[in-house]
Write a protein that holds these residues in place. Structure first.
Motif, PDB file in Angstrom:
ATOM      1  N   ALA A 291       0.831  -1.202   0.000  1.00  0.00           N
ATOM      2  CA  ALA A 291       0.000   0.000   0.000  1.00  0.00           C
ATOM      3  C   ALA A 291       0.864   1.251   0.000  1.00  0.00           C
ATOM      4  O   ALA A 291       2.068   1.205   0.304  1.00  0.00           O
ATOM      5  N   ARG A 292       0.226   2.354  -0.338  1.00  0.00           N
ATOM      6  CA  ARG A 292       0.851   3.673  -0.263  1.00  0.00           C
ATOM      7  C   ARG A 292      -0.156   4.612   0.390  1.00  0.00           C
ATOM      8  O   ARG A 292      -1.296   4.733  -0.064  1.00  0.00           O
ATOM      9  N   LYS A 293       0.274   5.324   1.438  1.00  0.00           N
ATOM     10  CA  LYS A 293      -0.628   6.202   2.173  1.00  0.00           C
ATOM     11  C   LYS A 293      -0.197   7.661   2.108  1.00  0.00           C
ATOM     12  O   LYS A 293      -0.865   8.517   2.686  1.00  0.00           O
ATOM     13  N   THR A 294       0.900   7.960   1.433  1.00  0.00           N
ATOM     14  CA  THR A 294       1.358   9.336   1.294  1.00  0.00           C
ATOM     15  C   THR A 294       0.995   9.861  -0.089  1.00  0.00           C
ATOM     16  O   THR A 294       0.865   9.102  -1.051  1.00  0.00           O
ATOM     17  N   ASP A 295       0.852  11.198  -0.185  1.00  0.00           N
ATOM     18  CA  ASP A 295       0.433  11.813  -1.442  1.00  0.00           C
ATOM     19  C   ASP A 295       1.489  11.653  -2.530  1.00  0.00           C
ATOM     20  O   ASP A 295       2.691  11.636  -2.262  1.00  0.00           O
ATOM     21  N   LEU A 296       1.010  11.543  -3.761  1.00  0.00           N
ATOM     22  CA  LEU A 296       1.886  11.447  -4.921  1.00  0.00           C
ATOM     23  C   LEU A 296       1.260  12.258  -6.056  1.00  0.00           C
ATOM     24  O   LEU A 296       0.089  12.076  -6.390  1.00  0.00           O
ATOM     25  N   THR A 297       2.034  13.170  -6.643  1.00  0.00           N
ATOM     26  CA  THR A 297       1.534  13.975  -7.755  1.00  0.00           C
ATOM     27  C   THR A 297       1.447  13.124  -9.013  1.00  0.00           C
ATOM     28  O   THR A 297       2.378  12.407  -9.372  1.00  0.00           O
ATOM     29  N   ILE A 298       0.292  13.210  -9.692  1.00  0.00           N
ATOM     30  CA  ILE A 298       0.087  12.520 -10.959  1.00  0.00           C
ATOM     31  C   ILE A 298       0.038  13.585 -12.049  1.00  0.00           C
ATOM     32  O   ILE A 298      -0.914  14.368 -12.142  1.00  0.00           O
ATOM     33  N   LYS A 299       1.088  13.671 -12.855  1.00  0.00           N
ATOM     34  CA  LYS A 299       1.180  14.707 -13.879  1.00  0.00           C
ATOM     35  C   LYS A 299       0.347  14.339 -15.109  1.00  0.00           C
ATOM     36  O   LYS A 299       0.212  13.167 -15.457  1.00  0.00           O
ATOM     37  N   ARG A 300      -0.161  15.380 -15.748  1.00  0.00           N
ATOM     38  CA  ARG A 300      -0.955  15.174 -16.949  1.00  0.00           C
ATOM     39  C   ARG A 300      -0.117  14.547 -18.068  1.00  0.00           C
ATOM     40  O   ARG A 300       1.058  14.873 -18.239  1.00  0.00           O
ATOM     41  N   ASN A 301      -0.750  13.625 -18.797  1.00  0.00           N
ATOM     42  CA  ASN A 301      -0.148  13.024 -19.996  1.00  0.00           C
ATOM     43  C   ASN A 301       1.213  12.386 -19.736  1.00  0.00           C
ATOM     44  O   ASN A 301       2.057  12.320 -20.618  1.00  0.00           O
ATOM     45  N   THR A 302       1.393  11.923 -18.520  1.00  0.00           N
ATOM     46  CA  THR A 302       2.634  11.250 -18.151  1.00  0.00           C
ATOM     47  C   THR A 302       2.294  10.009 -17.327  1.00  0.00           C
ATOM     48  O   THR A 302       1.786  10.148 -16.205  1.00  0.00           O
ATOM     49  N   PRO A 303       2.530   8.817 -17.840  1.00  0.00           N
ATOM     50  CA  PRO A 303       2.265   7.620 -17.035  1.00  0.00           C
ATOM     51  C   PRO A 303       3.136   7.611 -15.782  1.00  0.00           C
ATOM     52  O   PRO A 303       4.365   7.715 -15.880  1.00  0.00           O
ATOM     53  N   THR A 304       2.519   7.527 -14.625  1.00  0.00           N
ATOM     54  CA  THR A 304       3.238   7.545 -13.353  1.00  0.00           C
ATOM     55  C   THR A 304       3.226   6.150 -12.737  1.00  0.00           C
ATOM     56  O   THR A 304       2.152   5.583 -12.521  1.00  0.00           O
ATOM     57  N   GLN A 305       4.397   5.590 -12.485  1.00  0.00           N
ATOM     58  CA  GLN A 305       4.484   4.315 -11.797  1.00  0.00           C
ATOM     59  C   GLN A 305       4.178   4.547 -10.316  1.00  0.00           C
ATOM     60  O   GLN A 305       4.783   5.411  -9.689  1.00  0.00           O
ATOM     61  N   ILE A 306       3.260   3.776  -9.784  1.00  0.00           N
ATOM     62  CA  ILE A 306       2.861   3.955  -8.386  1.00  0.00           C
ATOM     63  C   ILE A 306       3.791   3.142  -7.486  1.00  0.00           C
ATOM     64  O   ILE A 306       3.878   1.920  -7.607  1.00  0.00           O
ATOM     65  N   SER A 307       4.490   3.844  -6.625  1.00  0.00           N
ATOM     66  CA  SER A 307       5.394   3.171  -5.680  1.00  0.00           C
ATOM     67  C   SER A 307       4.637   2.870  -4.390  1.00  0.00           C
ATOM     68  O   SER A 307       3.698   3.576  -4.021  1.00  0.00           O
ATOM     69  N   PHE A 308       5.073   1.826  -3.709  1.00  0.00           N
ATOM     70  CA  PHE A 308       4.386   1.343  -2.510  1.00  0.00           C
ATOM     71  C   PHE A 308       5.356   1.317  -1.333  1.00  0.00           C
ATOM     72  O   PHE A 308       6.448   0.751  -1.426  1.00  0.00           O
TER      73      PHE A 308
ATOM     74  N   GLY B 240       9.699   0.463  -1.085  1.00  0.00           N
ATOM     75  CA  GLY B 240       9.247   1.806  -1.389  1.00  0.00           C
ATOM     76  C   GLY B 240       9.113   2.063  -2.869  1.00  0.00           C
ATOM     77  O   GLY B 240       8.669   3.136  -3.280  1.00  0.00           O
ATOM     78  N   GLY B 241       9.488   1.080  -3.705  1.00  0.00           N
ATOM     79  CA  GLY B 241       9.422   1.239  -5.151  1.00  0.00           C
ATOM     80  C   GLY B 241       8.138   0.676  -5.725  1.00  0.00           C
ATOM     81  O   GLY B 241       7.272   0.179  -5.010  1.00  0.00           O
ATOM     82  N   PRO B 242       8.005   0.702  -7.050  1.00  0.00           N
ATOM     83  CA  PRO B 242       6.746   0.298  -7.681  1.00  0.00           C
ATOM     84  C   PRO B 242       6.616  -1.189  -7.992  1.00  0.00           C
ATOM     85  O   PRO B 242       5.509  -1.669  -8.206  1.00  0.00           O
ATOM     86  N   GLY B 243       7.714  -1.930  -8.092  1.00  0.00           N
ATOM     87  CA  GLY B 243       7.635  -3.328  -8.490  1.00  0.00           C
ATOM     88  C   GLY B 243       6.939  -4.176  -7.441  1.00  0.00           C
ATOM     89  O   GLY B 243       7.278  -4.103  -6.256  1.00  0.00           O
ATOM     90  N   PHE B 244       5.967  -5.007  -7.868  1.00  0.00           N
ATOM     91  CA  PHE B 244       5.289  -5.879  -6.897  1.00  0.00           C
ATOM     92  C   PHE B 244       5.357  -7.351  -7.305  1.00  0.00           C
ATOM     93  O   PHE B 244       5.006  -8.222  -6.511  1.00  0.00           O
ATOM     94  N   ILE B 245       5.755  -7.661  -8.530  1.00  0.00           N
ATOM     95  CA  ILE B 245       6.074  -9.023  -8.950  1.00  0.00           C
ATOM     96  C   ILE B 245       7.475  -8.968  -9.544  1.00  0.00           C
ATOM     97  O   ILE B 245       7.742  -8.164 -10.440  1.00  0.00           O
ATOM     98  N   ALA B 246       8.371  -9.807  -9.049  1.00  0.00           N
ATOM     99  CA  ALA B 246       9.765  -9.754  -9.511  1.00  0.00           C
ATOM    100  C   ALA B 246      10.344 -11.150  -9.635  1.00  0.00           C
ATOM    101  O   ALA B 246      11.489 -11.399  -9.258  1.00  0.00           O
ATOM    102  N   SER B 247       9.560 -12.075 -10.154  1.00  0.00           N
ATOM    103  CA  SER B 247      10.064 -13.427 -10.378  1.00  0.00           C
ATOM    104  C   SER B 247       9.347 -14.016 -11.578  1.00  0.00           C
ATOM    105  O   SER B 247       8.296 -13.520 -12.001  1.00  0.00           O
ATOM    106  N   HIS B 248       9.927 -15.072 -12.131  1.00  0.00           N
ATOM    107  CA  HIS B 248       9.300 -15.764 -13.263  1.00  0.00           C
ATOM    108  C   HIS B 248       8.073 -16.489 -12.725  1.00  0.00           C
ATOM    109  O   HIS B 248       8.183 -17.516 -12.046  1.00  0.00           O
TER     110      HIS B 248
END
Length: 297
Positions: free
Chosen positions: A164-181, A196-204
Motif C-alpha cells: 500500500a501507499r498512504k502518502t500523497d503522490l503527484t500525478i502529472k498530466r499526460n505522463t504515465p506515473t508508476q505507483i510506488s508502494f 518503497g518502489g513500484p515493483g510488486f512481482i519480480a520473479s518468473h
C-alpha cells in the motif's frame, strides 16, 4: 493433483444435478476461480461461487432476469452498474466481497468447510429457494478441480503480495506515473525488493493482481488511464497490459484495475501506472494498494 473429494468437506445429502459445460460456462467458471483465489477464499470458495452461479444463471452471463437481476449471480441494480454486473470478474469479486463481510460473523472463520454450501450462498444471495444451491455442489467441485489441474494451480498454493501507499503522490498530466508502494502487509518470496518502489512481482511466475487508488484534484469528466507494465532490468517496458479508462468524479475519484492470467518473465518486474489524459491540472494520488497472488514457474 486436486481431486473432487478434496473440495467436498462433508458428505453430500442433497440430490446432485449433472452438468456438461460448454466453453462459455468454462470461461465463466475460470473467472470465478480467479476471483476466489484473489479474495483469499481458495478452491473451496470457488466451488461455492460456481454452485451459486449454476443455480442463478446456469453459469451464463445473462443480460436479463427477475426484476433488474442480470449476470452470472443475477445481481440486482443496487449491487453495481449494468456494465459491472455483466463483467464476470467484477460480479464474482462482488459476490466474494459480500461473502467475506457476511459469513465469518454469521458462521465462524471456518465457514467454507464447516457450513453447508447452500447456507453460505444463501447468506449472500437471499433466495426464495435456499437449498437449491446444494444440488450443484458436486458439479461445481468437478469443474473447479478440472480447471485447477489444467491450469497447474495444484502444484503449490499461491504466494501473496499485499502492498500500500498512504502518502500523497503527484500525478502529472499526460505522463504515465508508476505507483510506488511504501507499506508491506505481506511479501511472499521477496517480490517487492525495491522497498518503497513500484515493483510488486519480480520473479518468473504466473500472477493475478488487483490495484486500486484514490485520486483528488482532477476536474470531473477527465479521463484517467491505468495499465500494468512489465519492465526489464534496465527499466524498459517489455510488455504492456490492457489500458483501462476511468472518469474523474466530483471530490475523490476511486479507481481499480485487475490483471488476470498474466506471466512475468525471468529478470523482469511488474508495475502499475496511472495517467491523467489531457485535463487542466495535475492530480494527486492520496492512497493506493496492490494485491497479487502468484505461482512461481
Amino acid at each position: 493433483m486436486v481431486t473432487v473429494n478434496d473440495l467436498l468437506p462433508y458428505p453430500l445429502t442433497y440430490h446432485q444435478d449433472e452438468w456438461k459445460f460448454d466453453p462459455d460456462q468454462r470461461s465463466n467458471a475460470q473467472a470465478i476461480l480467479e476471483e476466489a483465489i484473489k479474495a483469499g477464499l481458495g478452491f473451496r470458495g470457488a466451488v461455492v461461487g460456481v454452485a451459486t452461479a449454476l443455480q442463478e444463471s446456469g453459469m451464463r452471463n445473462l443480460d436479463h432476469g427477475d426484476a433488474t437481476s442480470i449476470g452470472l449471480f443475477q445481481q440486482q441494480d443496487w449491487w453495481g452498474s449494468r456494465a459491472q454486473r455483466l463483467d464476470p470478474h467484477w460480479t464474482s469479486w462482488k459476490f466474494f466481497s459480500e461473502m467475506k463481510k457476511i459469513c465469518p460473523p454469521k458462521f465462524g472463520p471456518d465457514y467454507l468447510t464447516s457450513t453447508q454450501l447452500y447456507q453460505v450462498a444463501q447468506a449472500v444471495q437471499v433466495s426464495k429457494f435456499p437449498t437449491y444451491y446444494a444440488k450443484h455442489e458436486k458439479a461445481a467441485a468437478q469443474i473447479i478441480a478440472e480447471l485447477v489441474n489444467q491450469l497447474g494451480l495444484d502444484d503449490e498454493a499461491p504466494k501473496r503480495v499485499s502492498l500500500a501507499r498512504k502518502t500523497d503522490l503527484t500525478i502529472k498530466r499526460n505522463t504515465p506515473t508508476q505507483i510506488s508502494f511504501e507499506d508491506e502487509y505481506s511479501d511472499g518470496g521477496d517480490q517487492h525488493p525495491d522497498k518503497g518502489g513500484p515493483g510488486f512481482i519480480a520473479s518468473h511466475s504466473d500472477y493475478i493482481a488487483l490495484a486500486a487508488a484514490t485520486l483528488t484534484g482532477i476536474a470531473p469528466g477527465t479521463v484517467i488511464q491505468t495499465r500494468f507494465l512489465e519492465l526489464n532490468g534496465k527499466g524498459e517496458t517489455v510488455k504492456e497490459g490492457p489500458i483501462e479508462e476511468h472518469t474523474a468524479t466530483t471530490g475523490n475519484t476511486y479507481i481499480n484495475q485487475t490483471r488476470a492470467g498474466a506471466v512475468c518473465d525471468p529478470g523482469n518486474r511488474v508495475v502499475w501506472t496511472v495517467e491523467i489524459i489531457n485535463g487542466d491540472t495535475d492530480g494527486k494520488l492520496t492512497y493506493a494498494e496492490v494485491q497479487a497472488n502468484y505461482w512461481p514457474r
